[in-house]
Motif scaffolding. Structure first.
Motif, PDB file in Angstrom:
ATOM      1  N   ARG A 118       0.913  -0.949   0.356  1.00  0.00           N
ATOM      2  CA  ARG A 118      -0.212  -0.156   0.316  1.00  0.00           C
ATOM      3  C   ARG A 118       0.917   1.405   0.252  1.00  0.00           C
ATOM      4  N   SER A 119       2.021   1.347   0.791  1.00  0.00           N
ATOM      5  CA  SER A 119       2.769   2.517   1.012  1.00  0.00           C
ATOM      6  C   SER A 119       3.273   2.740  -0.526  1.00  0.00           C
ATOM      7  N   VAL A 120       3.891   1.612  -0.998  1.00  0.00           N
ATOM      8  CA  VAL A 120       4.545   2.224  -2.692  1.00  0.00           C
ATOM      9  C   VAL A 120       3.948   2.486  -3.278  1.00  0.00           C
ATOM     10  N   ALA A 121       2.588   1.623  -3.804  1.00  0.00           N
ATOM     11  CA  ALA A 121       1.446   2.677  -4.607  1.00  0.00           C
ATOM     12  C   ALA A 121       0.829   3.570  -3.963  1.00  0.00           C
ATOM     13  N   ASP A 122       0.866   3.733  -2.617  1.00  0.00           N
ATOM     14  CA  ASP A 122       0.752   5.059  -2.524  1.00  0.00           C
ATOM     15  C   ASP A 122       1.561   6.484  -2.728  1.00  0.00           C
ATOM     16  N   ALA A 123       2.756   6.216  -3.042  1.00  0.00           N
ATOM     17  CA  ALA A 123       3.717   7.197  -3.188  1.00  0.00           C
ATOM     18  C   ALA A 123       4.473   6.656  -4.709  1.00  0.00           C
ATOM     19  N   GLY A 124       2.843   6.464  -5.436  1.00  0.00           N
ATOM     20  CA  GLY A 124       3.315   5.880  -7.176  1.00  0.00           C
ATOM     21  C   GLY A 124       4.362   5.030  -7.698  1.00  0.00           C
ATOM     22  N   TYR A 125       5.144   4.316  -6.788  1.00  0.00           N
ATOM     23  CA  TYR A 125       6.243   3.966  -7.052  1.00  0.00           C
ATOM     24  C   TYR A 125       7.028   4.131  -7.336  1.00  0.00           C
TER      25      TYR A 125
END
Ligand code: F6R
Length: 243
Positions: A118-125
């Motif tokens: 979730r946190s990698v996705a929230d950061a936009g990868y």
């Protein structure tokens, strides 16, 4: 896949640091995917030197590390949390709140992996994902046979990886048997990938990554399908590649 030849380890480190430096200069709030291991140490040292000279600013950068041993506290000297702080984060002006490493101290594998995804996705990868490569072609802790379609997951380490990593522990029995790792799918979501390799013991893996079939038996081979993957390797690591 673009292959850049470096003379030796120092040249490889400088060339890779130049690419990361350009990334951070052009996009000060870059998301960087980072790796541990011996290979990136020269890159981190070079980036620290440029930061100290005032040429680089990490104040808006965020980072996501590939992996962490399951069952190690953050301050355990063998943990990747500790490695990253000692070799990079504590020596530049990055905000610790913007640095992310899977939480190896939490044994709830499903919870840790889902939260990390979730946190990698929230950061936009990651804008740029730095990778080393294992002697068996692993990337992160995605070992031969890894499923290409996974996000972050808990993996059983192979005997070859346990043996290779035991050089950093007092005894081979002390090497954790499991790790949390970004999956190949997450790695492939990065907008650009930079693989670094040095030394003859990586030559077979480099050849399989670049020229072999795209095959889970060499997880790094999937990078042939990435739109923006650069490999920087020294002469020794490239000795099994055509000239
Ligand atoms: C480290 C990692 C590993 C290493 C690989 C090569 O975070 O994910 O895949 O990149 O094991 O390690 P070195 O650089 O020590 O040869």
């Amino acid at each position: 896949m673009r292959i850049v030849r470096a003379h030796d380890y120092d040249d490889m480190s400088r060339k890779a640091a130049n690419i990361i430096s350009a990334q951070v200069t052009l996009k000060p709030d870059s998301v960087l995917g980072l790796a541990t291991g011996s290979t990136p140490l020269g890159i981190y040292a070079q980036l620290i030197e440029w930061y100290e000279k005032g040429d680089l600013d990490f104040s808006q950068v965020s980072t996501f590390n590939l992996d962490e041993y399951r069952g190690l506290a953050h301050d355990d000297p063998q943990s990747y949390h500790h490695f990253m702080r000692a070799n990079f984060f504590d020596r530049i002006n990055i905000d610790p709140a913007n640095t992310h490493v899977p939480d190896g101290s939490n044994l709830d594998a499903e919870g840790v992996c889902a939260a990390y995804d979730r946190s990698v996705a929230d950061a936009g990868y990651p804008d740029l994902q730095l990778l080393g490569i294992g002697r068996n072609g692993h990337v992160g802790f995605n070992e031969p046979g890894a499923v290409f379609s996974k996000g972050t997951y808990c993996v059983d380490l192979t005997p070859s990886t346990i043996e290779a990593n035991s050089r950093l522990f007092d005894r081979v029995e002390d090497v954790p048997r499991q790790a949390y790792t970004m999956g190949v799918q997450t790695i492939m979501f990065a907008r650009s990938v930079l693989v670094v390799a040095s030394g003859e013991e990586k030559a077979d893996a480099v050849r399989a990554m670049c020229l072999g079939p795209v095959d889970p038996q060499c997880p790094a081979s999937i990078l042939q399908l990435h739109a923006a993957c650069t490999v920087i390797a020294d002469e020794a690591a490239l000795c099994k590649m055509p000239a």
